[in-house]
Motif scaffolding. Sequence first.
Motif, short mmCIF file in Angstrom:
data_model
loop_
_atom_site.label_atom_id
_atom_site.label_comp_id
_atom_site.label_asym_id
_atom_site.label_seq_id
_atom_site.Cartn_x
_atom_site.Cartn_y
_atom_site.Cartn_z
N HIS A 179 21.37 31.45 38.22
CA HIS A 179 22.44 30.45 38.92
C HIS A 179 23.79 30.73 39.20
O HIS A 179 24.53 30.75 39.92
N VAL A 180 24.27 30.80 37.88
CA VAL A 180 25.69 30.97 37.77
C VAL A 180 26.40 32.27 38.07
O VAL A 180 27.23 32.57 38.86
N HIS A 181 25.37 33.32 38.31
CA HIS A 181 25.78 34.68 38.76
C HIS A 181 25.64 34.67 40.37
O HIS A 181 26.27 35.54 40.97
N LEU A 182 25.16 33.61 40.81
CA LEU A 182 25.45 33.28 42.40
C LEU A 182 26.83 33.43 42.76
O LEU A 182 27.05 33.65 44.06
N ALA A 183 27.65 32.93 41.89
CA ALA A 183 29.09 32.61 42.24
C ALA A 183 29.58 33.85 42.99
O ALA A 183 30.44 33.72 43.86
N LYS A 222 36.84 37.78 42.07
CA LYS A 222 36.57 38.02 40.77
C LYS A 222 36.17 36.95 40.06
O LYS A 222 36.18 35.66 40.23
N VAL A 223 34.88 37.18 39.21
CA VAL A 223 34.66 36.36 38.35
C VAL A 223 34.54 36.50 36.91
O VAL A 223 33.78 37.54 36.72
N GLN A 224 34.90 35.40 36.26
CA GLN A 224 34.41 35.62 34.79
C GLN A 224 33.60 34.35 34.23
O GLN A 224 33.76 33.47 34.55
N TYR A 225 32.60 35.11 33.44
CA TYR A 225 31.65 33.96 33.01
C TYR A 225 31.97 33.46 31.54
O TYR A 225 32.33 34.48 30.73
N VAL A 226 31.79 32.22 31.45
CA VAL A 226 31.91 31.48 29.96
C VAL A 226 30.45 31.16 29.95
O VAL A 226 29.89 30.46 30.56
N ILE A 243 34.41 31.36 36.55
CA ILE A 243 35.72 31.00 36.96
C ILE A 243 35.75 31.96 37.88
O ILE A 243 36.15 33.16 37.67
N VAL A 244 35.96 31.48 39.17
CA VAL A 244 36.19 32.48 40.36
C VAL A 244 37.64 32.45 40.77
O VAL A 244 38.19 31.45 41.24
N LEU A 252 35.81 26.65 40.14
CA LEU A 252 35.14 26.66 38.86
C LEU A 252 33.60 26.09 39.35
O LEU A 252 33.28 25.11 39.99
N PHE A 253 32.56 26.91 38.81
CA PHE A 253 31.15 26.92 39.31
C PHE A 253 30.49 26.96 38.02
O PHE A 253 30.26 27.80 37.32
N ASP A 254 30.09 25.63 37.66
CA ASP A 254 29.21 25.18 36.49
C ASP A 254 27.86 25.03 36.75
O ASP A 254 27.48 24.41 37.85
#
Length: 194
Positions: free
Chosen positions: A89-93, A107-111, A129-130, A145-147
Amino acid sequence: MPPPKIDVPPGADQPIATKYGLTYEIPPDWKNEYSAVTGWESDRGEISRYSTIGTFGAGYCPEDKFEGLAVAGATGRSGVDLDTAARDHVHLAERIFASSGERFKPKVQYVGPTQITVAGRPAVRYTAIVTDIPKERKCGPPTSLFDIVATPGYATAEVMILMVELHQGLPGALDPTVTDQIIASLHPSEGYGG
């Protein structure tokens, strides 16, 4: 049918019961849209959909009365582990915040994954973090921010997924600690988990 609305006094956090046997709470100044759904789609079809939602800041931009500053909602998955559900789901960002046709991507940084506990049970949290979101709408955010939190469900699905999305870089944008508060509020709905 979603669970019924939970009424609270004005000024109190607003609980929203999901069909997955878990309830989350939104701040008093959010709009409780417990019976509504939200989601994203592209020219290639639906990307994701969430129900039992809470929203904030709708109408902040006069050019688009439906564009808001924040949204939270829930969905469910079965047949996958917590980490896979959350990661998927987070990678859908990347698709959610892409241009129409998904030609230009942000640009997307995943935490994460971050292991947390929800009502004494394991949960997994990821944050996207988009930045550099393609500017197609006057009211669209420059960053977001997509959590995503995945935790075992009590009903209708093996895994419940809570999504909280905050637009950033706009007047009235919320502090990221609001997401932490919403996630921390997750608890079994009445009649579940006890």
